[in-house]
Scaffold this active site. Structure first.
Site, PDB file in Angstrom:
ATOM      1  N   ASP A  27      34.285  -8.737   2.544  1.00  0.00           N
ATOM      2  CA  ASP A  27      34.561  -7.023   1.651  1.00  0.00           C
ATOM      3  C   ASP A  27      33.744  -6.391   2.618  1.00  0.00           C
ATOM      4  OD1 ASP A  27      33.857  -5.196  -0.354  1.00  0.00           O
ATOM      5  OD2 ASP A  27      34.146  -6.776  -1.630  1.00  0.00           O
ATOM      6  N   HIS A  46      30.373  -1.987  -2.125  1.00  0.00           N
ATOM      7  CA  HIS A  46      31.086  -2.751  -3.217  1.00  0.00           C
ATOM      8  C   HIS A  46      30.626  -3.934  -3.076  1.00  0.00           C
ATOM      9  CE1 HIS A  46      35.264  -4.316  -4.198  1.00  0.00           C
ATOM     10  NE2 HIS A  46      35.369  -3.446  -4.538  1.00  0.00           N
ATOM     11  N   SER A  83      38.223  -5.338  -8.889  1.00  0.00           N
ATOM     12  CA  SER A  83      38.024  -6.342  -7.736  1.00  0.00           C
ATOM     13  C   SER A  83      35.671  -6.961  -8.270  1.00  0.00           C
ATOM     14  CB  SER A  83      36.731  -5.468  -6.529  1.00  0.00           C
ATOM     15  OG  SER A  83      38.062  -4.225  -6.033  1.00  0.00           O
TER      16      SER A  83
END
Length: 319
Positions: A51, A84, A257
């Site tokens: 990520d 994120h 996600s």
């Protein structure tokens, strides 16, 4: 929907400040799992988070994040400039019962940040490939790939992109051969096709569910932004999820996600019970134990942690 309104004790099991915002934990049925499993041993389970990096010193993550690698700059600096990765890490492994913030699904599991996403939210496929091989070489047990690319036909790809996609397929196959379980998000574009690599039959694809009000009743329902397709998708909470964010803060977020983070946390417990668990068996257990959400639109399988763990414990006892 009676199932959603069942009596639960999840909020009584944690003292985290924002516990009442954690509707996702309530709905995945994890109370018995927390009681059955020796959570101290979760530190033996390693999750490779491919990520944007992770804010390792966040008050709700410190101690649960170990050294990884930055494939963008070829360094050990895996700080999160985009946010994120820290969002997903909180869903998986935020510390519970520390009196602050939130609680993750699997507090104690070790997150290894494998940074491939830059500060603008972009990643190169070959960096993802390198991250997967790093995970294989460094004995990672689970890979969370909360990202994907739109699936298009081979005829529409240029030769370089096609080579990169094929390289990613090979890397994923190698990881699965090495008993690494791979979880990936289906995508958030509302398309009729699942993003790659979640579209691969071998990968556990995850979609998002939210709590929606229908005729004065709150029900669980598939998120409108979900990609879908012919492949089986397991669903998990993915709307209005409160989780960790950069600069030692928290934020509400949504997406497949985030839903993949819930599934990854549950798979960490599965690996704890059965260290030899492989991809095929993990998928079988997840879908066999799922709660079927049935409403006016369709029936979808929703992740159910306690059903999975009870099934695994029974199998272990009967051996």
């Amino acid at each position: 929907m009676e199932w959603l309104n069942k009596d639960v004790t999840i909020y009584d099991l944690i003292n985290d400040h924002y516990r009442l915002s954690l509707w996702g934990l309530r709905c995945i049925n994890i109370e018995k799992t927390w009681g059955l499993c020796d959570e101290k041993k979760l530190s033996e389970v390693i999750v490779g988070l491919i990520d944007s990096g992770v804010e390792a010193e966040h008050e709700d993550l410190n101690g649960n994040v170990i050294e990884g690698y930055n494939f963008i700059h070829n360094s050990r600096d895996t700080c999160d400039e985009f946010g994120h990765g820290t969002n997903v890490a909180g869903v998986i492994a935020a510390k519970k019962n520390n009196g602050v913030g939130i609680a993750g699904v699997a507090d104690g599991v070790k997150i290894v940040p494998l940074k491939v996403v830059n500060k603008n939210g972009k990643a190169h496929i070959m960096d993802v490939v390198r991250a997967i091989y790093w995970a294989i070489e460094n004995n990672v047990h689970i890979i969370n790939l909360s990202m994907g690319v739109e699936v298009i036909s081979s005829d529409e790809m240029n030769l370089v992109r096609l080579a990169h996609i094929n390289a990613l397929k090979v890397a994923i196959s190698k990881a699965i051969e090495n008993s690494i379980i791979i979880i990936s998000s289906a995508g958030n574009n509302g398309e009729d096709s699942i993003d790659f690599p979640a579209s691969l039959n071998s990968v556990i694809a995850v979609g998002s569910v939210g709590v929606h009000k229908v005729n004065d009743t709150f029900i669980l329902e598939k998120s409108e932004f979900n990609n879908s397709g012919k492949k089986d998708i397991i669903y998990a909470p993915g709307e209005d999820i409160y989780t960790t964010f950069i600069n030692n803060t928290y934020s509400h977020t949504k997406g497949t996600s985030i839903a993949a983070g819930f599934v990854t946390g549950i798979v960490a417990y599965m690996k704890l019970i059965d260290p030899k668990l492989n991809q095929e068996k993990a998928k079988e257990l997840i879908f066999k134990s799922a709660h079927i959400i049935s409403n006016h639109k369709e029936e979808i399988p929703f992740i159910n942690a306690d059903n999975i763990m009870i099934s695994m414990w029974r199998e272990k006892v009967n051996k």
